[in-house]
Motif scaffolding. Structure first.
Motif, mmCIF file in Angstrom:
data_model
loop_
_atom_site.group_PDB
_atom_site.id
_atom_site.type_symbol
_atom_site.label_atom_id
_atom_site.label_comp_id
_atom_site.label_asym_id
_atom_site.label_seq_id
_atom_site.Cartn_x
_atom_site.Cartn_y
_atom_site.Cartn_z
ATOM 1 N N ALA A 182 24.216 34.673 58.164
ATOM 2 C CA ALA A 182 24.509 35.679 57.793
ATOM 3 C C ALA A 182 22.972 35.998 56.801
ATOM 4 O O ALA A 182 23.276 34.841 55.587
ATOM 5 C CB ALA A 182 25.440 36.122 57.357
ATOM 6 N N PRO A 183 22.095 36.959 56.621
ATOM 7 C CA PRO A 183 21.058 36.979 55.676
ATOM 8 C C PRO A 183 21.815 37.186 54.331
ATOM 9 O O PRO A 183 21.571 37.011 52.929
ATOM 10 C CB PRO A 183 20.388 37.587 56.055
ATOM 11 N N ILE A 184 23.067 38.528 54.220
ATOM 12 C CA ILE A 184 23.513 38.943 53.640
ATOM 13 C C ILE A 184 25.058 38.501 53.520
ATOM 14 O O ILE A 184 25.623 38.789 54.828
ATOM 15 C CB ILE A 184 23.296 40.295 53.213
ATOM 16 N N VAL A 185 25.398 38.394 52.772
ATOM 17 C CA VAL A 185 27.337 37.689 52.674
ATOM 18 C C VAL A 185 27.458 39.123 52.696
ATOM 19 O O VAL A 185 27.733 38.988 51.565
ATOM 20 C CB VAL A 185 27.129 36.397 51.476
ATOM 21 N N PRO A 186 28.321 39.513 53.462
ATOM 22 C CA PRO A 186 29.434 40.748 53.906
ATOM 23 C C PRO A 186 30.272 40.185 51.356
ATOM 24 O O PRO A 186 31.080 39.506 52.059
ATOM 25 C CB PRO A 186 30.944 40.172 54.293
ATOM 26 N N PRO A 187 29.792 41.961 51.263
ATOM 27 C CA PRO A 187 30.852 41.748 49.792
ATOM 28 C C PRO A 187 31.980 40.657 49.553
ATOM 29 O O PRO A 187 32.736 40.473 48.551
ATOM 30 C CB PRO A 187 30.925 43.049 49.258
ATOM 31 N N PRO A 188 32.700 41.554 51.017
ATOM 32 C CA PRO A 188 34.532 41.067 50.634
ATOM 33 C C PRO A 188 34.510 39.308 50.223
ATOM 34 O O PRO A 188 35.424 38.798 50.676
ATOM 35 C CB PRO A 188 34.718 41.432 51.351
ATOM 36 N N LEU A 189 33.389 38.335 50.733
ATOM 37 C CA LEU A 189 33.848 37.259 51.213
ATOM 38 C C LEU A 189 32.334 36.294 49.889
ATOM 39 O O LEU A 189 32.200 35.220 50.178
ATOM 40 C CB LEU A 189 33.253 37.012 52.890
ATOM 41 N N LYS A 190 32.594 36.910 49.824
ATOM 42 C CA LYS A 190 31.397 36.606 47.585
ATOM 43 C C LYS A 190 31.961 36.198 47.474
ATOM 44 O O LYS A 190 33.538 36.438 46.559
ATOM 45 C CB LYS A 190 30.581 38.131 47.407
ATOM 46 N N ASN A 191 32.527 34.429 46.869
ATOM 47 C CA ASN A 191 33.724 34.194 45.883
ATOM 48 C C ASN A 191 32.918 33.472 44.945
ATOM 49 O O ASN A 191 33.477 32.694 43.960
ATOM 50 C CB ASN A 191 34.543 32.814 46.985
ATOM 51 N N LYS A 192 31.674 33.271 44.278
ATOM 52 C CA LYS A 192 30.611 32.930 43.457
ATOM 53 C C LYS A 192 31.112 32.769 42.578
ATOM 54 O O LYS A 192 32.052 33.872 41.801
ATOM 55 C CB LYS A 192 29.182 33.510 43.865
ATOM 56 N N GLY A 193 31.631 31.597 41.529
ATOM 57 C CA GLY A 193 32.162 31.867 40.563
ATOM 58 C C GLY A 193 33.931 31.387 40.279
ATOM 59 O O GLY A 193 34.538 31.740 39.378
ATOM 60 N N LYS A 194 34.449 31.375 41.711
ATOM 61 C CA LYS A 194 35.739 31.646 41.638
ATOM 62 C C LYS A 194 36.174 29.824 42.220
ATOM 63 O O LYS A 194 35.538 29.568 41.961
ATOM 64 C CB LYS A 194 36.687 32.396 42.783
ATOM 65 N N TYR A 195 37.628 29.752 42.264
ATOM 66 C CA TYR A 195 38.155 28.589 42.121
ATOM 67 C C TYR A 195 38.425 28.420 43.105
ATOM 68 O O TYR A 195 39.617 28.710 43.922
ATOM 69 C CB TYR A 195 38.597 28.050 40.847
ATOM 70 N N ILE A 196 38.223 27.203 43.718
ATOM 71 C CA ILE A 196 38.795 26.373 45.058
ATOM 72 C C ILE A 196 39.849 26.082 44.652
ATOM 73 O O ILE A 196 39.672 24.521 43.421
ATOM 74 C CB ILE A 196 37.906 25.074 45.540
ATOM 75 N N ILE A 197 40.465 26.289 44.942
ATOM 76 C CA ILE A 197 42.249 24.850 44.050
ATOM 77 C C ILE A 197 42.935 24.161 45.884
ATOM 78 O O ILE A 197 42.310 24.277 46.762
ATOM 79 C CB ILE A 197 42.795 25.489 43.864
ATOM 80 N N SER A 198 43.921 23.656 45.886
ATOM 81 C CA SER A 198 45.051 23.027 45.945
ATOM 82 C C SER A 198 45.709 24.151 45.247
ATOM 83 O O SER A 198 46.528 23.548 44.377
ATOM 84 C CB SER A 198 45.369 21.618 45.795
ATOM 85 N N LEU A 199 46.909 25.003 46.371
ATOM 86 C CA LEU A 199 47.777 25.645 46.521
ATOM 87 C C LEU A 199 48.736 24.642 45.411
ATOM 88 O O LEU A 199 49.708 25.067 44.813
ATOM 89 C CB LEU A 199 47.568 26.624 47.015
ATOM 90 N N SER A 200 49.316 23.136 46.470
ATOM 91 C CA SER A 200 50.176 23.063 46.531
ATOM 92 C C SER A 200 50.006 22.381 45.009
ATOM 93 O O SER A 200 51.293 22.373 44.070
ATOM 94 C CB SER A 200 49.921 21.712 47.334
ATOM 95 N N LYS A 201 49.011 21.576 44.566
ATOM 96 C CA LYS A 201 48.831 21.494 42.948
ATOM 97 C C LYS A 201 49.012 22.226 41.736
ATOM 98 O O LYS A 201 49.757 21.754 41.805
ATOM 99 C CB LYS A 201 47.634 20.663 42.853
ATOM 100 N N MET A 202 48.769 23.280 42.088
ATOM 101 C CA MET A 202 48.611 24.947 41.924
ATOM 102 C C MET A 202 50.255 24.877 40.791
ATOM 103 O O MET A 202 50.497 25.640 39.950
ATOM 104 C CB MET A 202 48.403 25.757 42.144
ATOM 105 N N CYS A 203 51.247 24.753 42.376
ATOM 106 C CA CYS A 203 52.167 25.340 42.380
ATOM 107 C C CYS A 203 53.664 24.264 41.987
ATOM 108 O O CYS A 203 54.497 24.807 40.475
ATOM 109 C CB CYS A 203 52.862 25.424 43.452
#
Length: 579
Positions: free
Chosen positions: A111-132
């Motif tokens: 997609a030439p333009i990423v749909p706004p709801p799917l823009k994640n730049k600056g957010k964090y990839i995590i393991s939710l298991s590790k987070m909990c």
């Protein structure tokens, strides 16, 4: 009559997920702030002081049964703990690049333009298991009691349907239901307020909603299942910090579905596929959909030379705002995925779960200060939710998932218009926006002939056109048993099955004829099997409960709603550490 120990606590949280862990931490903080105000002469009820807080968790440790993609919006954790990074929050990496791919059978369109709801730049990839696991450590530092291996099996009520706590499951019962030498009766944890944060399709929440009518006037909850693997891939195959979401192949246009690929540290990627559990074709197999997804040339190239290291599956409560139950009743609150707080458009629910827990905690502080745990006080939780950014985020996407029940192409037009108009529904939307998934499944038709007496085997659907080219080579694609091994599943087999078939005769007759026993396919862990019975001359249901990954798909998707998922003996289930 079994004698049970009774332990009195002030607040009991059921489930050690992000909502309840955040709630417990926020509760401690807000009580301290409240008491400080009282000491300064402000009149806001009575001083609360030290209270007993307990969190019960069915897994052997916090995080064992926690599974998500996951990209986390940090808005809630910044409120909870502004210095969360300095305190050692185990984020894996920061999102540096977004992409959206539309997949056809052999091609991919970026997609030439990423749909706004799917823009994640600056957010964090995590393991939710590790987070909990990390949040649980923070709770313990604050003196909050956490009880792993204590599954909550029953809600306790007084004579007037007021919730007064929970009962944990008995331990040491054999598969015939008789006490063994190591039998330990469950404990009654009595509480002024009980908070249910069991995740998607919580077993206690299901009981509570039915008994107290919490879904009256609401649309039915709808669910999806995410099937996930962690892979180690050669350096250069996929960039750390890159987030890709896909639409199209292998889902048909009538089935909600999409994939994800998240680049993590050390050349590890999180890859998975979501299938809506409101699909129509009874031959759909969400696990096979994911395996087929990996055969796409674009995806296979990313995985080439890599190694699958972990597997898991979990359902997602996808309906959102219209499908939220009543969030409170006397003595009880519902938080997180249990209560439909996921934003289906953004495919995110960690931040809303945490915020819901924090708002529940603020409500509990007020109830403690006034010594009133009735609906009169606890209703303020619902008011707080609707006055918070949760409402601002979920209300505009209130019709998102319902649009996809009309098919992919009308949905893309509809959701595009929703985005522009603040969430208004467009096109041929049914009066009741969300239809429960099990009601949408259609009966078998001429596309796949089968003998009702012989039934469909667990892999017979793979002979259909849909999965004809999916071969489990155990390098790129894997059968369910191999994947279950990589989920670290363990149950003591000498215990009653926690998967209760309420009427096995339906499985052998009506379901075999009408749907070909779809439990064999929608379960991502090969739990259900139709086995030849030489006495009756027909196939009858066999439940391999020791394979169960606790996703709850069977409880949700069974077209007759005769599978009841209850908690097994404490400690049993998958090991999602690091997932």
């Amino acid at each position: 009559m079994i004698e049970r120990e009774q332990i009195e606590m002030d607040v009991v949280f059921v489930g050690a997920g992000p909502a309840n862990l955040a709630a417990a931490l926020w509760l401690k903080k807000k009580i301290a702030e409240h008491d400080e105000f009282i000491e300064k002469g402000f009149k806001q009820g009575n001083k609360i002081g030290e209270i007993e807080i307990g969190i019960v968790e069915k897994g052997p440790f916090v995080g064992a049964h926690i599974l998500s993609g996951a990209v986390m919006d940090p808005i809630a954790i910044r409120e909870l703990m502004p210095d969360f990074l300095e305190q050692g929050c185990p984020v894996d990496t920061v999102v540096t690049e977004d992409a959206a791919w539309y997949l056809t059978e052999n091609r991919s369109i970026n997609a030439p333009i990423v749909p706004p709801p799917l823009k994640n730049k600056g957010k964090y990839i995590i393991s939710l298991s590790k987070m909990c696991e990390w949040l649980a450590e923070k709770c313990e530092e604050e003196g909050i009691n956490i009880f792993p291996e204590f599954p909550a099996s029953e809600v306790l009520y007084d004579g007037n349907d007021r919730v007064i706590g929970i009962r944990t499951g008995d331990k040491g019962i054999d598969k015939e239901g008789h006490p063994k030498d190591n039998f330990e009766p469950g404990v009654d944890l009595l509480a002024k307020v009980t908070v249910l944060g069991e995740g998607s399709r919580g077993s206690l929440a299901k009981q509570l909603m039915a008994r107290l009518g919490l879904m009256e006037g609401k649309e039915p909850q709808v669910f999806s299942i995410g099937v996930k693997e962690l892979w180690e891939v050669p350096a250069g195959n996929f960039e750390e910090g890159k987030v890709v979401h896909t639409l199209g192949f292998p889902s048909d246009t009538q089935t909600y579905g999409g994939g994800w690929i998240y680049g993590m540290k050390n050349n590890v990627i999180s890859i998975g596929y979501v299938t809506g559990l409101d699909y129509k074709d009874p031959l759909i197999d969400p696990h096979a959909e994911f395996q087929k997804f990996k055969t796409h040339p674009k995806i296979a190239e990313i995985l080439r030379g890599g190694k699958m290291i972990k597997y898991g599956a979990k359902t997602i409560n996808a309906g959102g705002y219209w499908t939220m139950p009543k969030l409170y009743s006397d003595g009880v609150l519902l938080v997180g995925d249990t209560a439909s707080f996921l934003n289906g458009q953004r495919i995110k629910g960690i931040h809303t779960a945490m915020k819901s827990g924090m708002l529940a905690a603020e409500t509990i502080v007020d109830a403690l200060a006034h010594d009133d745990f009735s609906s009169k006080h606890l209703k303020h939780y619902s008011e707080k939710v609707n006055m918070s950014w949760i409402y601002d985020e979920l209300y505009p996407v209130r019709n998102f998932h319902a649009a996809f029940q009309q098919g992919r192409w009308p949905a893309l037009i509809n959701t595009g218009l929703q985005f522009l108009t603040g969430g208004l529904a467009w096109g041929a939307m049914p009066k009741e926006h969300h239809i429960a998934g099990h009601l949408r499944m259609e009966e078998l038709n001429g596309n796949f002939k089968h003998d009702a007496k012989k039934g469909l085997g667990p892999n017979d659907h793979l002979k259909s056109d849909r999965y004809r080219n999916v071969a489990f080579d155990k390098q790129l694609t894997f059968d369910k048993i191999t994947d279950v091994f990589h989920a670290g599943v363990a149950h003591n087999e000498d215990q009653p099955s926690h998967l209760r078939i309420l009427d096995p005769e339906v499985c052998a007759t009506k379901c075999a004829e009408e749907y070909g026993n779809p439990c064999q396919r929608f379960c991502p862990a090969a739990v259900y099997e139709m086995e030849d019975n030489s006495t009756t001359g027909r196939k009858e249901i066999k439940v391999n409960f020791s394979n169960c990954v606790h996703c709850k798909t069977c409880d949700i998707a069974d077209p007759y709603q005769i599978i009841n998922w209850v908690t097994p003996e404490g400690g049993g289930g998958p090991n999602y550490k690091g997932m």
